[in-house]
Design a protein around this motif. Structure first.
Motif, PDB file in Angstrom:
ATOM      1  N   ALA A   1       0.800  -1.218   0.000  1.00  0.00           N
ATOM      2  CA  ALA A   1       0.000   0.000   0.000  1.00  0.00           C
ATOM      3  C   ALA A   1       0.835   1.271   0.000  1.00  0.00           C
ATOM      4  CB  ALA A   1      -0.939   0.013   1.205  1.00  0.00           C
ATOM      5  N   LYS A   2       2.042   1.189   0.485  1.00  0.00           N
ATOM      6  CA  LYS A   2       2.885   2.374   0.612  1.00  0.00           C
ATOM      7  C   LYS A   2       3.083   3.053  -0.740  1.00  0.00           C
ATOM      8  CE  LYS A   2       5.540   0.750   4.607  1.00  0.00           C
ATOM      9  NZ  LYS A   2       6.867   0.267   5.078  1.00  0.00           N
ATOM     10  N   GLY A   3       2.888   4.358  -0.746  1.00  0.00           N
ATOM     11  CA  GLY A   3       3.083   5.141  -1.948  1.00  0.00           C
ATOM     12  C   GLY A   3       1.887   5.200  -2.868  1.00  0.00           C
ATOM     13  N   ARG A   4       0.901   4.350  -2.645  1.00  0.00           N
ATOM     14  CA  ARG A   4      -0.289   4.323  -3.498  1.00  0.00           C
ATOM     15  C   ARG A   4      -1.574   4.615  -2.733  1.00  0.00           C
ATOM     16  NH1 ARG A   4      -1.818  -0.366  -6.016  1.00  0.00           N
ATOM     17  NH2 ARG A   4      -0.982  -1.642  -4.299  1.00  0.00           N
ATOM     18  N   PHE A   5      -1.646   4.156  -1.492  1.00  0.00           N
ATOM     19  CA  PHE A   5      -2.854   4.317  -0.692  1.00  0.00           C
ATOM     20  C   PHE A   5      -2.616   5.342   0.411  1.00  0.00           C
ATOM     21  CE2 PHE A   5      -4.402  -0.355  -1.367  1.00  0.00           C
ATOM     22  CZ  PHE A   5      -4.392  -0.152  -2.736  1.00  0.00           C
ATOM     23  N   THR A   6      -3.673   6.034   0.783  1.00  0.00           N
ATOM     24  CA  THR A   6      -3.612   6.992   1.873  1.00  0.00           C
ATOM     25  C   THR A   6      -4.814   6.793   2.784  1.00  0.00           C
ATOM     26  OG1 THR A   6      -2.485   8.625   0.482  1.00  0.00           O
ATOM     27  CG2 THR A   6      -3.463   9.413   2.536  1.00  0.00           C
ATOM     28  N   ILE A   7      -4.549   6.615   4.066  1.00  0.00           N
ATOM     29  CA  ILE A   7      -5.620   6.492   5.037  1.00  0.00           C
ATOM     30  C   ILE A   7      -5.774   7.822   5.765  1.00  0.00           C
ATOM     31  CG2 ILE A   7      -4.126   5.608   6.886  1.00  0.00           C
ATOM     32  CD1 ILE A   7      -6.496   3.792   7.724  1.00  0.00           C
ATOM     33  N   SER A   8      -6.999   8.191   6.054  1.00  0.00           N
ATOM     34  CA  SER A   8      -7.268   9.425   6.770  1.00  0.00           C
ATOM     35  C   SER A   8      -8.452   9.223   7.707  1.00  0.00           C
ATOM     36  CB  SER A   8      -7.524  10.587   5.803  1.00  0.00           C
ATOM     37  OG  SER A   8      -8.626  10.317   4.958  1.00  0.00           O
ATOM     38  N   ARG A   9      -8.538  10.092   8.691  1.00  0.00           N
ATOM     39  CA  ARG A   9      -9.588   9.997   9.708  1.00  0.00           C
ATOM     40  C   ARG A   9     -10.306  11.326   9.855  1.00  0.00           C
ATOM     41  NH1 ARG A   9      -8.291   6.282  14.067  1.00  0.00           N
ATOM     42  NH2 ARG A   9      -9.962   7.240  15.297  1.00  0.00           N
ATOM     43  N   ASP A  10     -11.581  11.238  10.145  1.00  0.00           N
ATOM     44  CA  ASP A  10     -12.368  12.368  10.594  1.00  0.00           C
ATOM     45  C   ASP A  10     -12.937  11.948  11.947  1.00  0.00           C
ATOM     46  OD1 ASP A  10     -14.215  14.349  11.180  1.00  0.00           O
ATOM     47  OD2 ASP A  10     -14.825  14.601   9.101  1.00  0.00           O
ATOM     48  N   ASN A  11     -12.240  12.314  12.999  1.00  0.00           N
ATOM     49  CA  ASN A  11     -12.623  11.853  14.324  1.00  0.00           C
ATOM     50  C   ASN A  11     -13.999  12.373  14.748  1.00  0.00           C
ATOM     51  OD1 ASN A  11     -10.267  10.320  14.827  1.00  0.00           O
ATOM     52  ND2 ASN A  11      -9.160  12.148  15.501  1.00  0.00           N
ATOM     53  N   ALA A  12     -14.324  13.580  14.341  1.00  0.00           N
ATOM     54  CA  ALA A  12     -15.621  14.146  14.698  1.00  0.00           C
ATOM     55  C   ALA A  12     -16.768  13.336  14.114  1.00  0.00           C
ATOM     56  CB  ALA A  12     -15.708  15.600  14.243  1.00  0.00           C
ATOM     57  N   LYS A  13     -16.543  12.739  12.959  1.00  0.00           N
ATOM     58  CA  LYS A  13     -17.569  11.938  12.298  1.00  0.00           C
ATOM     59  C   LYS A  13     -17.373  10.443  12.498  1.00  0.00           C
ATOM     60  CE  LYS A  13     -18.451  15.289   8.621  1.00  0.00           C
ATOM     61  NZ  LYS A  13     -18.486  15.516   7.154  1.00  0.00           N
ATOM     62  N   ASN A  14     -16.350  10.067  13.260  1.00  0.00           N
ATOM     63  CA  ASN A  14     -16.036   8.653  13.476  1.00  0.00           C
ATOM     64  C   ASN A  14     -15.952   7.903  12.153  1.00  0.00           C
ATOM     65  OD1 ASN A  14     -16.071   8.657  16.462  1.00  0.00           O
ATOM     66  ND2 ASN A  14     -18.253   9.135  16.183  1.00  0.00           N
ATOM     67  N   THR A  15     -15.234   8.489  11.236  1.00  0.00           N
ATOM     68  CA  THR A  15     -15.147   7.963   9.887  1.00  0.00           C
ATOM     69  C   THR A  15     -13.688   7.829   9.466  1.00  0.00           C
ATOM     70  OG1 THR A  15     -17.266   8.953   9.273  1.00  0.00           O
ATOM     71  CG2 THR A  15     -15.810   8.323   7.482  1.00  0.00           C
ATOM     72  N   VAL A  16     -13.394   6.758   8.758  1.00  0.00           N
ATOM     73  CA  VAL A  16     -12.067   6.532   8.220  1.00  0.00           C
ATOM     74  C   VAL A  16     -12.190   6.340   6.715  1.00  0.00           C
ATOM     75  CG1 VAL A  16     -12.117   4.028   8.596  1.00  0.00           C
ATOM     76  CG2 VAL A  16      -9.922   5.223   8.466  1.00  0.00           C
ATOM     77  N   TYR A  17     -11.187   6.811   5.991  1.00  0.00           N
ATOM     78  CA  TYR A  17     -11.189   6.749   4.542  1.00  0.00           C
ATOM     79  C   TYR A  17      -9.928   6.044   4.054  1.00  0.00           C
ATOM     80  CZ  TYR A  17     -14.432  10.613   5.373  1.00  0.00           C
ATOM     81  OH  TYR A  17     -15.458  11.405   5.837  1.00  0.00           O
ATOM     82  N   LEU A  18     -10.034   5.455   2.891  1.00  0.00           N
ATOM     83  CA  LEU A  18      -8.872   4.880   2.229  1.00  0.00           C
ATOM     84  C   LEU A  18      -8.892   5.325   0.778  1.00  0.00           C
ATOM     85  CD1 LEU A  18      -6.400   2.998   2.620  1.00  0.00           C
ATOM     86  CD2 LEU A  18      -7.811   1.166   1.661  1.00  0.00           C
ATOM     87  N   GLN A  19      -7.977   6.216   0.437  1.00  0.00           N
ATOM     88  CA  GLN A  19      -7.812   6.655  -0.943  1.00  0.00           C
ATOM     89  C   GLN A  19      -6.836   5.706  -1.617  1.00  0.00           C
ATOM     90  OE1 GLN A  19      -9.283   9.319  -2.694  1.00  0.00           O
ATOM     91  NE2 GLN A  19      -8.321   8.300  -4.438  1.00  0.00           N
ATOM     92  N   MET A  20      -7.281   5.053  -2.671  1.00  0.00           N
ATOM     93  CA  MET A  20      -6.478   4.068  -3.374  1.00  0.00           C
ATOM     94  C   MET A  20      -6.220   4.556  -4.787  1.00  0.00           C
ATOM     95  SD  MET A  20      -8.185   0.487  -2.053  1.00  0.00           S
ATOM     96  CE  MET A  20      -9.749   0.808  -2.876  1.00  0.00           C
ATOM     97  N   ASN A  21      -4.961   4.790  -5.099  1.00  0.00           N
ATOM     98  CA  ASN A  21      -4.545   5.235  -6.414  1.00  0.00           C
ATOM     99  C   ASN A  21      -3.664   4.179  -7.075  1.00  0.00           C
ATOM    100  OD1 ASN A  21      -5.811   7.772  -5.979  1.00  0.00           O
ATOM    101  ND2 ASN A  21      -3.945   8.580  -5.013  1.00  0.00           N
ATOM    102  N   SER A  22      -3.506   4.308  -8.379  1.00  0.00           N
ATOM    103  CA  SER A  22      -2.663   3.390  -9.141  1.00  0.00           C
ATOM    104  C   SER A  22      -3.004   1.939  -8.851  1.00  0.00           C
ATOM    105  CB  SER A  22      -1.183   3.665  -8.853  1.00  0.00           C
ATOM    106  OG  SER A  22      -0.844   5.000  -9.164  1.00  0.00           O
ATOM    107  N   LEU A  23      -4.278   1.642  -8.892  1.00  0.00           N
ATOM    108  CA  LEU A  23      -4.732   0.308  -8.520  1.00  0.00           C
ATOM    109  C   LEU A  23      -4.245  -0.745  -9.504  1.00  0.00           C
ATOM    110  CD1 LEU A  23      -8.285   1.255  -7.326  1.00  0.00           C
ATOM    111  CD2 LEU A  23      -6.603   0.004  -5.966  1.00  0.00           C
TER     112      LEU A  23
END
Length: 119
Positions: A63-85
């Motif tokens: 995943a390194k270099g292609r995926f990015t994980i992020s959090r929105d703690n206020a919304k209790n939500t986590v995201y995974l942006q996946m590029n160059s699949l």
């Protein structure tokens, strides 16, 4: 006590991008780490990425270099942006949450969302 609902999966061509979302609800107080695992047919489930509440992130080598994980703690939500699949990214992706307080320590799992990378 904690429910995790994923969205954003689907089919994409090699080189494309997808953004997965996971919203936690229920007894969300005490959740420390949220992240993503995946399981391909005939393979063991593996950690893809994780994020603590303070923003510390961990990625698998693939995943390194292609995926990015992020959090929105206020919304209790986590995201995974996946590029160059790549086709080898094809798997069921599961949202995970680790709760460490306000109840027994345990991991919670979403129902999974299918990601298919194919031409």
């Amino acid at each position: 006590q904690v429910q995790l609902v994923e969205s954003g999966g689907g089919m994409v061509q090699p080189g494309g991008s997808l953004r997965l979302s996971c919203a936690a609800s229920g007894s969300v107080l005490g959740i420390n780490t949220m992240g993503w695992h995946r399981q391909a047919p005939g393979q063991q489930r593996e950690l893809v990425a994780s994020s603590t509440s303070d923003g510390t992130t961990t990625y698998s080598d693939s995943a390194k270099g292609r995926f990015t994980i992020s959090r929105d703690n206020a919304k209790n939500t986590v995201y995974l942006q996946m590029n160059s699949l790549k086709p080898e990214d094809t798997a069921v992706y599961y949202c995970t949450a680790l709760r460490v307080a306000f109840g027994p320590r345990r991991n919670y799992w979403g129902q999974g969302t299918q990601v298919t990378v194919s031409s």
